[in-house]
Design a protein around this motif. Structure first.
Motif, PDB file in Angstrom:
ATOM      1  N   THR A 187      30.831  51.045  35.113  1.00 27.91           N
ATOM      2  CA  THR A 187      31.045  49.477  34.437  1.00 27.91           C
ATOM      3  C   THR A 187      32.419  48.819  35.119  1.00 27.91           C
ATOM      4  OG1 THR A 187      29.575  49.841  32.707  1.00 27.91           O
ATOM      5  CG2 THR A 187      30.985  48.012  32.578  1.00 27.91           C
ATOM      6  N   ILE A 188      33.481  49.763  34.877  1.00 24.09           N
ATOM      7  CA  ILE A 188      34.826  49.363  35.252  1.00 24.09           C
ATOM      8  C   ILE A 188      34.691  48.725  36.931  1.00 24.09           C
ATOM      9  CG2 ILE A 188      37.240  49.965  35.741  1.00 24.09           C
ATOM     10  CD1 ILE A 188      36.725  51.970  33.218  1.00 24.09           C
ATOM     11  N   GLY A 189      34.150  49.730  37.727  1.00 23.01           N
ATOM     12  CA  GLY A 189      33.964  49.387  39.134  1.00 23.01           C
ATOM     13  C   GLY A 189      33.070  48.278  39.378  1.00 23.01           C
ATOM     14  N   CYS A 190      32.194  47.962  38.679  1.00 27.68           N
ATOM     15  CA  CYS A 190      31.131  46.952  38.917  1.00 27.68           C
ATOM     16  C   CYS A 190      31.735  45.569  38.653  1.00 27.68           C
ATOM     17  CB  CYS A 190      29.966  46.957  38.102  1.00 27.68           C
ATOM     18  SG  CYS A 190      28.943  48.354  38.928  1.00 27.68           S
ATOM     19  N   ARG A 191      33.002  45.641  38.082  1.00 30.10           N
ATOM     20  CA  ARG A 191      33.674  44.291  37.616  1.00 30.10           C
ATOM     21  C   ARG A 191      34.135  43.569  38.853  1.00 30.10           C
ATOM     22  NH1 ARG A 191      36.467  46.584  32.327  1.00 30.10           N
ATOM     23  NH2 ARG A 191      34.998  46.347  30.933  1.00 30.10           N
ATOM     24  N   PHE A 192      34.262  44.165  39.867  1.00 30.42           N
ATOM     25  CA  PHE A 192      34.578  43.804  41.199  1.00 30.42           C
ATOM     26  C   PHE A 192      33.765  43.180  42.280  1.00 30.42           C
ATOM     27  CE2 PHE A 192      38.019  46.599  39.622  1.00 30.42           C
ATOM     28  CZ  PHE A 192      39.174  46.062  39.833  1.00 30.42           C
ATOM     29  N   VAL A 193      32.500  43.263  41.513  1.00 34.08           N
ATOM     30  CA  VAL A 193      31.425  42.704  42.637  1.00 34.08           C
ATOM     31  C   VAL A 193      31.717  41.432  43.032  1.00 34.08           C
ATOM     32  CG1 VAL A 193      29.659  42.184  40.797  1.00 34.08           C
ATOM     33  CG2 VAL A 193      28.891  43.139  43.139  1.00 34.08           C
ATOM     34  N   GLY A 194      31.097  41.051  44.214  1.00 32.13           N
ATOM     35  CA  GLY A 194      31.298  39.645  44.618  1.00 32.13           C
ATOM     36  C   GLY A 194      32.611  39.082  44.915  1.00 32.13           C
ATOM     37  N   THR A 195      33.704  39.876  44.777  1.00 33.95           N
ATOM     38  CA  THR A 195      35.006  39.336  44.884  1.00 33.95           C
ATOM     39  C   THR A 195      35.405  39.624  46.348  1.00 33.95           C
ATOM     40  OG1 THR A 195      35.340  39.528  42.805  1.00 33.95           O
ATOM     41  CG2 THR A 195      37.379  39.402  44.230  1.00 33.95           C
ATOM     42  N   ALA A 196      36.058  38.692  46.956  1.00 36.55           N
ATOM     43  CA  ALA A 196      36.695  38.824  48.492  1.00 36.55           C
ATOM     44  C   ALA A 196      37.536  40.376  48.599  1.00 36.55           C
ATOM     45  CB  ALA A 196      37.297  37.879  48.908  1.00 36.55           C
ATOM     46  N   PRO A 197      37.461  41.137  49.469  1.00 41.89           N
ATOM     47  CA  PRO A 197      38.380  42.311  49.463  1.00 41.89           C
ATOM     48  C   PRO A 197      39.630  42.053  49.630  1.00 41.89           C
ATOM     49  CG  PRO A 197      36.377  42.655  51.410  1.00 41.89           C
ATOM     50  CD  PRO A 197      36.197  41.314  50.514  1.00 41.89           C
ATOM     51  N   ARG A 198      39.989  40.919  50.244  1.00 43.00           N
ATOM     52  CA  ARG A 198      41.553  40.516  50.455  1.00 43.00           C
ATOM     53  C   ARG A 198      41.726  40.019  48.920  1.00 43.00           C
ATOM     54  NH1 ARG A 198      43.305  35.991  54.397  1.00 43.00           N
ATOM     55  NH2 ARG A 198      42.515  37.558  55.953  1.00 43.00           N
ATOM     56  N   THR A 199      41.175  39.361  48.242  1.00 39.87           N
ATOM     57  CA  THR A 199      41.725  39.045  46.842  1.00 39.87           C
ATOM     58  C   THR A 199      41.658  40.238  45.991  1.00 39.87           C
ATOM     59  OG1 THR A 199      40.392  36.883  46.941  1.00 39.87           O
ATOM     60  CG2 THR A 199      40.875  37.623  44.662  1.00 39.87           C
ATOM     61  N   ILE A 200      40.506  41.230  46.090  1.00 38.37           N
ATOM     62  CA  ILE A 200      40.654  42.452  45.230  1.00 38.37           C
ATOM     63  C   ILE A 200      42.091  43.310  45.643  1.00 38.37           C
ATOM     64  CG2 ILE A 200      39.752  44.742  45.079  1.00 38.37           C
ATOM     65  CD1 ILE A 200      37.069  43.135  45.329  1.00 38.37           C
ATOM     66  N   LEU A 201      42.558  43.446  46.983  1.00 38.84           N
ATOM     67  CA  LEU A 201      43.726  44.106  47.421  1.00 38.84           C
ATOM     68  C   LEU A 201      44.815  43.486  46.937  1.00 38.84           C
ATOM     69  CD1 LEU A 201      42.724  44.919  51.163  1.00 38.84           C
ATOM     70  CD2 LEU A 201      42.766  46.555  49.334  1.00 38.84           C
TER      71      LEU A 201
END
Length: 276
Positions: A187-201
């Motif tokens: 679940t913790i990992g799934c919170r990042f779904v749909g977000t641009a990789p650059r934003t996540i980084l």
């Protein structure tokens, strides 16, 4: 699964817990100081280094619950997506690093330990029904009282009452505890779904800095409070750590340390942050 985790946390409260609560006051006072200092430090960090607006930086930097901070931050005009990502990244980084820090400081092994509890095949049917009833009654209570994180806190409160009063001493089977850890990690990992990789980084990079600040303060306060209280460094580190209630309580379960103490202080932390 959130209900199961709540019942599991409540089962850590035992009849002799009430006698130990007065011994908690040094740790609780230390927690208040920790919240104030960590909040000021990380909010400043997100303003100065992250460049976020005042509202977004405040709700991203305060060590409260993810859902509570996102909800209030959005109501006050902050960027809910950034707040959610930062808190998710913080929890992710803490869960990935804290067990190794605890192992290094306390010499507590993190591998090969099975969480205490009977097998689901060895648990009496009545005990399983009691735990299930605690969960269902807790959901009803959480809805009725409009509790924050109601599916977690409601079952936890009912389960704690049942176990503190001595009506039951049963704990959830270890297979369910293992499943809870598995699903919570996913679940913790799934919170990042749909977000641009650059934003996540960028969020991960900023969160890494804020997590270093928070963990440094956690270790410092745990060391200071351990000198004036009956609690050791490991339960204090888990009680002050900037992770989530369920995540830190599960780590406490896995390390066979004081789960009720850890869970209670995370509830107090979220409560104090919500008030502030």
């Amino acid at each position: 699964m959130t209900m199961v985790i709540g019942v599991m946390l409540g089962s850590a409260f035992s009849p002799d817990l009430l006698a130990r609560i007065p011994q908690w006051w040094p740790a609780t006072l230390g927690l208040v100081a920790f919240i104030a200092l960590s909040g000021l430090s990380v909010v400043w960090y997100f303003r100065a280094i992250g460049g976020y607006d005042r509202t977004t930086a405040y709700f991203a930097g305060m060590p409260g619950g993810l859902i509570e901070m996102v909800t209030l931050g959005e109501e006050k005009g902050g960027d809910a997506r950034i707040i959610a990502l930062i808190h998710s990244a913080r929890i992710l980084l803490v869960v990935m690093t804290l067990p190794f820090i605890v192992q290094w400081i306390g010499g507590v092994p993190i591998g090969g330990n099975r969480v205490a509890g009977p097998s689901v095949f060895a648990t009496p049917l009545l005990a399983e029904l009691v735990l299930l009833a605690c969960g269902i009654a807790g959901i009803v209570l959480g809805e009725w009282l409009r509790l924050p994180a109601k599916f977690l806190l409601g079952p936890m409160i009912v389960s704690a009452i049942v176990h503190v009063s001595g009506l039951s001493d049963s704990v959830p089977p270890f297979e369910i505890v293992n499943a809870a850890q598995l699903i919570l990690g996913i679940t913790i990992g799934c919170r990042f779904v749909g977000t641009a990789p650059r934003t996540i980084l960028r969020v991960l990079a900023l969160s890494a800095g804020s997590t270093v600040i928070l963990l440094s303060l956690t270790l410092a306060f745990a060391w200071l409070v351990a000198n004036v209280s009956v609690h050791g460094h490991v339960p204090l580190i888990l009680a002050y750590s900037p992770g989530g209630l369920a995540e830190m309580s599960l780590i406490a379960l896995a390390l066979h340390t004081e789960v009720a103490f850890v869970a209670a202080h995370h509830i107090i932390r979220v409560f104090l942050v919500m008030i502030s």
